[in-house]
Write a protein that holds these residues in place. Structure first.
Motif, PDB file in Angstrom:
ATOM      1  N   VAL A 102      33.608 -27.858 -17.478  1.00  0.00           N
ATOM      2  CA  VAL A 102      35.068 -27.850 -17.355  1.00  0.00           C
ATOM      3  C   VAL A 102      35.491 -28.567 -16.076  1.00  0.00           C
ATOM      4  O   VAL A 102      34.906 -28.361 -15.010  1.00  0.00           O
ATOM      5  CB  VAL A 102      35.604 -26.403 -17.340  1.00  0.00           C
ATOM      6  CG1 VAL A 102      37.125 -26.397 -17.211  1.00  0.00           C
ATOM      7  CG2 VAL A 102      35.170 -25.649 -18.595  1.00  0.00           C
ATOM      8  N   LEU A 103      36.513 -29.410 -16.191  1.00  0.00           N
ATOM      9  CA  LEU A 103      37.032 -30.117 -15.023  1.00  0.00           C
ATOM     10  C   LEU A 103      37.946 -29.217 -14.208  1.00  0.00           C
ATOM     11  O   LEU A 103      38.725 -28.440 -14.759  1.00  0.00           O
ATOM     12  CB  LEU A 103      37.798 -31.368 -15.466  1.00  0.00           C
ATOM     13  CG  LEU A 103      36.954 -32.474 -16.099  1.00  0.00           C
ATOM     14  CD1 LEU A 103      37.855 -33.593 -16.606  1.00  0.00           C
ATOM     15  CD2 LEU A 103      35.939 -33.016 -15.113  1.00  0.00           C
ATOM     16  N   ASN A 105      40.540 -30.011 -12.611  1.00  0.00           N
ATOM     17  CA  ASN A 105      41.963 -30.320 -12.770  1.00  0.00           C
ATOM     18  C   ASN A 105      42.492 -29.949 -14.154  1.00  0.00           C
ATOM     19  O   ASN A 105      43.635 -30.242 -14.498  1.00  0.00           O
ATOM     20  CB  ASN A 105      42.238 -31.800 -12.470  1.00  0.00           C
ATOM     21  CG  ASN A 105      41.524 -32.738 -13.426  1.00  0.00           C
ATOM     22  OD1 ASN A 105      40.790 -32.297 -14.306  1.00  0.00           O
ATOM     23  ND2 ASN A 105      41.745 -34.027 -13.252  1.00  0.00           N
ATOM     24  N   ALA A 106      41.663 -29.287 -14.952  1.00  0.00           N
ATOM     25  CA  ALA A 106      42.113 -28.808 -16.262  1.00  0.00           C
ATOM     26  C   ALA A 106      42.993 -27.566 -16.069  1.00  0.00           C
ATOM     27  O   ALA A 106      42.898 -26.889 -15.039  1.00  0.00           O
ATOM     28  CB  ALA A 106      40.915 -28.462 -17.143  1.00  0.00           C
ATOM     29  N   PRO A 107      43.833 -27.254 -17.042  1.00  0.00           N
ATOM     30  CA  PRO A 107      44.638 -26.023 -16.942  1.00  0.00           C
ATOM     31  C   PRO A 107      43.725 -24.793 -16.833  1.00  0.00           C
ATOM     32  O   PRO A 107      42.620 -24.775 -17.389  1.00  0.00           O
ATOM     33  CB  PRO A 107      45.408 -26.009 -18.267  1.00  0.00           C
ATOM     34  CG  PRO A 107      45.445 -27.435 -18.716  1.00  0.00           C
ATOM     35  CD  PRO A 107      44.152 -28.030 -18.253  1.00  0.00           C
ATOM     36  N   ASP A 110      42.169 -23.434 -19.891  1.00  0.00           N
ATOM     37  CA  ASP A 110      40.982 -24.112 -20.428  1.00  0.00           C
ATOM     38  C   ASP A 110      39.706 -23.445 -19.915  1.00  0.00           C
ATOM     39  O   ASP A 110      38.745 -23.258 -20.665  1.00  0.00           O
ATOM     40  CB  ASP A 110      40.971 -25.594 -20.038  1.00  0.00           C
ATOM     41  CG  ASP A 110      41.954 -26.425 -20.858  1.00  0.00           C
ATOM     42  OD1 ASP A 110      42.726 -25.837 -21.637  1.00  0.00           O
ATOM     43  OD2 ASP A 110      41.939 -27.658 -20.717  1.00  0.00           O
ATOM     44  N   HIS A 126      34.846 -30.926 -22.746  1.00  0.00           N
ATOM     45  CA  HIS A 126      36.067 -31.669 -23.012  1.00  0.00           C
ATOM     46  C   HIS A 126      35.733 -32.910 -23.847  1.00  0.00           C
ATOM     47  O   HIS A 126      34.764 -33.615 -23.547  1.00  0.00           O
ATOM     48  CB  HIS A 126      36.714 -32.088 -21.684  1.00  0.00           C
ATOM     49  CG  HIS A 126      38.103 -32.602 -21.837  1.00  0.00           C
ATOM     50  ND1 HIS A 126      38.379 -33.869 -22.306  1.00  0.00           N
ATOM     51  CD2 HIS A 126      39.302 -32.018 -21.604  1.00  0.00           C
ATOM     52  CE1 HIS A 126      39.682 -34.045 -22.340  1.00  0.00           C
ATOM     53  NE2 HIS A 126      40.268 -32.936 -21.925  1.00  0.00           N
TER      54      HIS A 126
END
Length: 201
Positions: A102-103, A105-107, A110, A126
């Motif tokens: 998971v990044l 900067n993802a919500p 997420d 992603h």
């Protein structure tokens, strides 16, 4: 209740993650550490369902720690959290058996949803990261070309590279010319950056 370990070297980020995750009704952070080499010690004393690991931290990066978790604590699932979505990092994480990527900067949703899916036995990646990892694929360089470029990346001159590999300087220049063409690079330095970014050297 899903029991979590959070490993993140930046104190503010780690504290924020713990607070966010603890705020969910079905998630509980039972351990948080700042270094990769503290993860296995924490897992030895605490039952954890999902370990959320920063990709880059002192004492062992997320992928190497995930590899050890797979070997030593196979019941613990792993999610890698990173600000960097490099294809090479994704491929290395998947090869290590990581369950989620998971990044940062993802919500937040997420990450939370990803943890729940991983805890339930699923995998999270992603779509853009998955596509990039597949598209970049394996290195186009031969083993010898990789050796030459790796030495250049270390700062070796053409002469030093030739001496280290028992080649003529002309042969090394030819290799470098081919490498630049293969990687569609603008220069040797650009070729090094491209190869390192993709995990080819």
């Amino acid at each position: 209740m899903i029991r979590l370990l959070v490993a993140e070297d930046m104190h503010i980020v780690r504290s924020a993650l713990v607070a966010l995750l603890d705020g969910e009704d079905d998630l509980e952070v039972v351990a948080s550490v700042a270094r990769g080499d503290q993860v296995l010690d924490a897992l030895a004393t605490t039952t954890v369902d999902v370990a959320v690991l920063d990709l880059e931290m002192p004492g062992g990066d997320g992928v190497s720690v995930a590899t050890r978790i797979r070997r030593e604590v196979p019941g613990t699932r792993v999610v890698i959290l990173t600000a960097l979505g490099r294809p090479a990092a994704v491929r290395a994480a998947l090869a290590a058996g990581v369950d989620g990527f998971v990044l940062k900067n993802a919500p937040v949703d997420d990450l939370v949803d990803g943890i729940r899916r991983v805890a339930a036995g699923g995998r999270v990646l992603h779509p853009e990261l998955a596509a990039a990892a597949v598209q970049r694929g394996d290195s186009p360089l031969t083993p010898r070309e990789s050796e030459v470029l790796a030495l250049v990346a270390e700062g070796c001159t053409v002469r030093e590279t030739a001496q280290r590999l028992s080649l003529s300087e002309g042969t090394v220049r030819n290799y470098l010319s081919v490498i630049v063409d293969k990687l569609h690079a603008r220069s040797r330095t650009d070729a090094v950056n491209i190869a390192q970014g993709n995990g080819w050297i």
